[in-house]
Scaffold this motif. Structure first.
Motif, PDB file in Angstrom:
ATOM      1  N   ALA A   1       0.856  -1.186   0.000  1.00  8.75           N
ATOM      2  CA  ALA A   1       0.000   0.000   0.000  1.00  8.75           C
ATOM      3  C   ALA A   1       0.887   1.230   0.000  1.00  8.75           C
ATOM      4  CB  ALA A   1      -0.923  -0.004   1.221  1.00  8.75           C
ATOM      5  N   GLY A   2       1.009   1.881  -1.154  1.00  6.85           N
ATOM      6  CA  GLY A   2       1.850   3.061  -1.279  1.00  6.85           C
ATOM      7  C   GLY A   2       2.962   2.828  -2.271  1.00  6.85           C
ATOM      8  N   GLY A   3       3.018   3.689  -3.294  1.00  6.74           N
ATOM      9  CA  GLY A   3       4.008   3.518  -4.347  1.00  6.74           C
ATOM     10  C   GLY A   3       5.105   4.552  -4.323  1.00  6.74           C
TER      11      GLY A   3
ATOM     12  N   VAL B   1       1.411  -3.435  -6.195  1.00  7.06           N
ATOM     13  CA  VAL B   1       1.451  -2.155  -5.482  1.00  7.06           C
ATOM     14  C   VAL B   1       0.145  -1.411  -5.699  1.00  7.06           C
ATOM     15  CG1 VAL B   1       2.648   0.061  -5.270  1.00  7.06           C
ATOM     16  CG2 VAL B   1       3.959  -2.012  -5.778  1.00  7.06           C
ATOM     17  N   LEU B   2      -0.378  -0.813  -4.637  1.00  8.30           N
ATOM     18  CA  LEU B   2      -1.546   0.060  -4.708  1.00  8.30           C
ATOM     19  C   LEU B   2      -1.076   1.502  -4.587  1.00  8.30           C
ATOM     20  CD1 LEU B   2      -3.915  -1.865  -2.251  1.00  8.30           C
ATOM     21  CD2 LEU B   2      -3.956  -1.969  -4.752  1.00  8.30           C
ATOM     22  N   GLU B   3      -1.309   2.305  -5.621  1.00 10.40           N
ATOM     23  CA  GLU B   3      -0.927   3.720  -5.591  1.00 10.40           C
ATOM     24  C   GLU B   3      -1.836   4.489  -6.545  1.00 10.40           C
ATOM     25  OE1 GLU B   3      -0.223   7.035  -4.881  1.00 10.40           O
ATOM     26  OE2 GLU B   3       1.233   5.844  -3.728  1.00 10.40           O
ATOM     27  N   PRO B   4      -2.741   5.318  -5.990  1.00  8.89           N
ATOM     28  CA  PRO B   4      -3.686   6.032  -6.853  1.00  8.89           C
ATOM     29  C   PRO B   4      -3.078   7.167  -7.661  1.00  8.89           C
ATOM     30  CG  PRO B   4      -4.023   6.637  -4.554  1.00  8.89           C
ATOM     31  CD  PRO B   4      -3.012   5.517  -4.562  1.00  8.89           C
ATOM     32  N   ARG B   5      -1.894   7.661  -7.269  1.00  6.01           N
ATOM     33  CA  ARG B   5      -1.284   8.796  -7.968  1.00  6.01           C
ATOM     34  C   ARG B   5      -0.265   8.297  -8.979  1.00  6.01           C
ATOM     35  NH1 ARG B   5       1.014  11.451  -2.678  1.00  6.01           N
ATOM     36  NH2 ARG B   5       1.451   9.207  -2.422  1.00  6.01           N
TER      37      ARG B   5
ATOM     38  N   GLY C   1       8.056  -6.126 -14.185  1.00  4.61           N
ATOM     39  CA  GLY C   1       6.686  -6.569 -14.396  1.00  4.61           C
ATOM     40  C   GLY C   1       5.798  -6.469 -13.179  1.00  4.61           C
ATOM     41  N   ILE C   2       6.132  -5.577 -12.239  1.00  2.00           N
ATOM     42  CA  ILE C   2       5.333  -5.426 -11.020  1.00  2.00           C
ATOM     43  C   ILE C   2       4.097  -4.575 -11.313  1.00  2.00           C
ATOM     44  CG2 ILE C   2       5.318  -4.513  -8.666  1.00  2.00           C
ATOM     45  CD1 ILE C   2       8.396  -4.965  -8.664  1.00  2.00           C
ATOM     46  N   PRO C   3       2.899  -5.083 -11.089  1.00  4.84           N
ATOM     47  CA  PRO C   3       1.706  -4.270 -11.327  1.00  4.84           C
ATOM     48  C   PRO C   3       1.574  -3.155 -10.287  1.00  4.84           C
ATOM     49  CG  PRO C   3       1.116  -6.578 -10.870  1.00  4.84           C
ATOM     50  CD  PRO C   3       2.577  -6.436 -10.637  1.00  4.84           C
ATOM     51  N   VAL C   4       1.355  -1.941 -10.766  1.00  6.03           N
ATOM     52  CA  VAL C   4       1.062  -0.803  -9.893  1.00  6.03           C
ATOM     53  C   VAL C   4      -0.368  -0.390 -10.207  1.00  6.03           C
ATOM     54  CG1 VAL C   4       1.687   1.536  -9.203  1.00  6.03           C
ATOM     55  CG2 VAL C   4       3.483  -0.087  -9.836  1.00  6.03           C
ATOM     56  N   LEU C   5      -1.271  -0.657  -9.285  1.00  2.00           N
ATOM     57  CA  LEU C   5      -2.702  -0.486  -9.518  1.00  2.00           C
ATOM     58  C   LEU C   5      -3.148   0.883  -9.024  1.00  2.00           C
ATOM     59  CD1 LEU C   5      -3.714  -4.031  -8.247  1.00  2.00           C
ATOM     60  CD2 LEU C   5      -3.138  -3.328 -10.579  1.00  2.00           C
ATOM     61  N   PRO C   6      -3.827   1.674  -9.874  1.00  2.00           N
ATOM     62  CA  PRO C   6      -4.194   3.049  -9.505  1.00  2.00           C
ATOM     63  C   PRO C   6      -5.422   3.108  -8.610  1.00  2.00           C
ATOM     64  CG  PRO C   6      -4.965   2.570 -11.722  1.00  2.00           C
ATOM     65  CD  PRO C   6      -4.231   1.341 -11.257  1.00  2.00           C
TER      66      PRO C   6
ATOM     67  N   ASP D   1      -5.262 -16.823   6.925  1.00  2.00           N
ATOM     68  CA  ASP D   1      -3.970 -16.832   6.241  1.00  2.00           C
ATOM     69  C   ASP D   1      -3.820 -15.715   5.230  1.00  2.00           C
ATOM     70  OD1 ASP D   1      -5.792 -17.638   4.370  1.00  2.00           O
ATOM     71  OD2 ASP D   1      -4.604 -19.342   3.615  1.00  2.00           O
ATOM     72  N   ARG D   2      -4.696 -14.674   5.295  1.00  2.00           N
ATOM     73  CA  ARG D   2      -4.634 -13.631   4.276  1.00  2.00           C
ATOM     74  C   ARG D   2      -5.039 -12.270   4.820  1.00  2.00           C
ATOM     75  NH1 ARG D   2      -8.206 -16.157  -0.069  1.00  2.00           N
ATOM     76  NH2 ARG D   2      -7.158 -17.975   0.822  1.00  2.00           N
ATOM     77  N   VAL D   3      -4.652 -11.257   4.073  1.00  2.00           N
ATOM     78  CA  VAL D   3      -5.075  -9.879   4.337  1.00  2.00           C
ATOM     79  C   VAL D   3      -5.574  -9.317   3.028  1.00  2.00           C
ATOM     80  CG1 VAL D   3      -2.695  -9.063   4.016  1.00  2.00           C
ATOM     81  CG2 VAL D   3      -4.345  -7.605   5.171  1.00  2.00           C
ATOM     82  N   THR D   4      -6.664  -8.556   3.086  1.00  2.00           N
ATOM     83  CA  THR D   4      -7.294  -8.032   1.872  1.00  2.00           C
ATOM     84  C   THR D   4      -7.380  -6.516   1.932  1.00  2.00           C
ATOM     85  OG1 THR D   4      -8.615 -10.047   1.659  1.00  2.00           O
ATOM     86  CG2 THR D   4      -9.337  -8.134   0.383  1.00  2.00           C
ATOM     87  N   ALA D   5      -7.010  -5.886   0.817  1.00  2.00           N
ATOM     88  CA  ALA D   5      -7.142  -4.429   0.663  1.00  2.00           C
ATOM     89  C   ALA D   5      -7.440  -4.150  -0.798  1.00  2.00           C
ATOM     90  CB  ALA D   5      -5.869  -3.711   1.088  1.00  2.00           C
ATOM     91  N   ALA D   6      -8.339  -3.193  -1.052  1.00  2.00           N
ATOM     92  CA  ALA D   6      -8.729  -2.826  -2.419  1.00  2.00           C
ATOM     93  C   ALA D   6      -9.195  -4.045  -3.209  1.00  2.00           C
ATOM     94  CB  ALA D   6      -7.579  -2.135  -3.135  1.00  2.00           C
TER      95      ALA D   6
END
Length: 339
Positions: A7-9, A29-33, A108-113, A124-129
């Motif tokens: 969380a944060g790019g 990666v989660l980064e809206p900007r 090839g790392i996805p950066v999701l806006p 066994d997991r954590v969920t965000a977005a």
């Protein structure tokens, strides 16, 4: 389900993602900007940060920095970085972020806006977005929403300090980072280009950039010929976290807690924390991260906290630069520790 969701790019988040990908982990990666993101930053990388970036395969263009110079108007103290570490690097924040983003893209790392939003942990997991992962690295900055949402925010000591940064189109006059000490503020001058210097101000007093810079009339005169850039601000600088681990969520970078920018080690600390986090995730041992982070940041936290206490002490603050000038060997050792 992926191995690591970041969380944060920014630099800390991208360093985590790059390190994880190089370790064979599935990461996003989660980064809206969109990159590159500019922010208030001193823009001087210590030699340790330069080596850490090189180990990640990241090359950023900038100006070599040979050491640190303290000035207070009457005294000057200067110390070069040790030959064993090599030089530091003055590099614009946008250039550094762009280089990290390019390296992540090449891997090839996805950066999701999208923002991280609510974080949910189950078994066994954590969920965000809407994305499930074995672990989440919260690299969402100084005022980390994830840190607050998980109840990890701790009260920070006062007084609060704030930072302002502006670039000036003037030729650098030194290959050192200059730290100009005033009664209640410091001005950090970092060469970042052939005709460009960054000026960062740290102070406990609120006010605009020009008002703060006016306390350093010799710098006002020196910068007068250069076209000024946009002002960026940040703060309060001091942020504390109760701990760095909450279940499958691990805090890294400024989100993990921040003492002050006095020693210019923010990026170096973020890179060291990212490496420790990736190692703990790779070994499936999140419980080991708190101790690993403390080991990686111990010298920084002790040195910065000690200097900050002296800065806030009315009798000690005026003696910081004279002491560095009087005992140059001690100043060289301190700068060597930073390097």
């Amino acid at each position: 389900m992926i191995d690591l969701l970041v969380a944060g790019g920014g630099p800390a988040g991208l360093a985590c993602a790059i390190g994880a990908a190089r370790a064979g982990l599935d990461v996003a990666v989660l980064e809206p900007r969109p990159a590159p993101i500019d922010k208030a930053c001193g823009e001087g990388l210590m030699p340790g940060a330069v080596h850490a970036l090189r180990a990640l395969g990241v090359a950023a263009a900038g100006r070599p920095l040979r050491g640190i110079r303290y000035l207070d108007g009457r005294h000057t103290a200067e110390a070069a970085f040790p030959a064993a570490t090599g030089p530091g690097l003055g590099v614009r924040r946008t250039v550094l972020h762009g280089a990290l983003a390019a390296r992540a893209a090449a891997l090839g790392i996805p950066v999701l806006p999208r923002p991280a939003g609510p974080v949910v942990q189950r078994g066994d997991r954590v969920t965000a977005a809407g994305i499930a992962a074995r672990y989440l690295a919260a690299a969402d900055g100084l005022h980390s929403p994830v840190r607050r949402a998980l109840g990890l925010q701790a009260a920070a000591p006062s007084p609060a300090r704030y930072g302002l940064r502006r670039h000036y189109e003037v030729a650098p006059w030194s290959s050192c980072v200059e730290v100009h000490w005033g009664p209640d503020a410091e001005a950090y001058i970092t060469p970042v280009g052939r005709e460009l210097v960054g000026v960062a101000l740290l102070t406990t007093r609120r006010g605009g950039f020009d008002e703060q810079l006016a306390r350093f009339p010799h710098l006002v005169r020196r910068l007068a010929a250069g076209a000024p850039g946009q002002v960026r601000g940040a703060g309060p600088m001091r942020q504390s976290a109760r701990r760095r681990v909450a279940g499958r969520v691990l805090l890294v970078g400024d989100a993990a807690g921040y003492v002050d920018a006095l020693t210019g080690e923010g990026i170096a600390l973020a890179l060291a924390g990212a490496a420790a986090l990736v190692d703990c995730v790779r070994r499936d041992r999140p419980e080991a991260y708190e101790a690993a982070w403390r080991r990686a940041s111990r010298r920084h936290r002790l040195l910065t906290a000690a200097l900050l206490r002296a800065r806030h002490h009315p009798l000690l603050a005026p003696r910081i630069v004279p002491a560095a000038a009087r005992w140059p060997a001690a100043f060289r050792r301190a700068v060597g520790a930073l390097a």
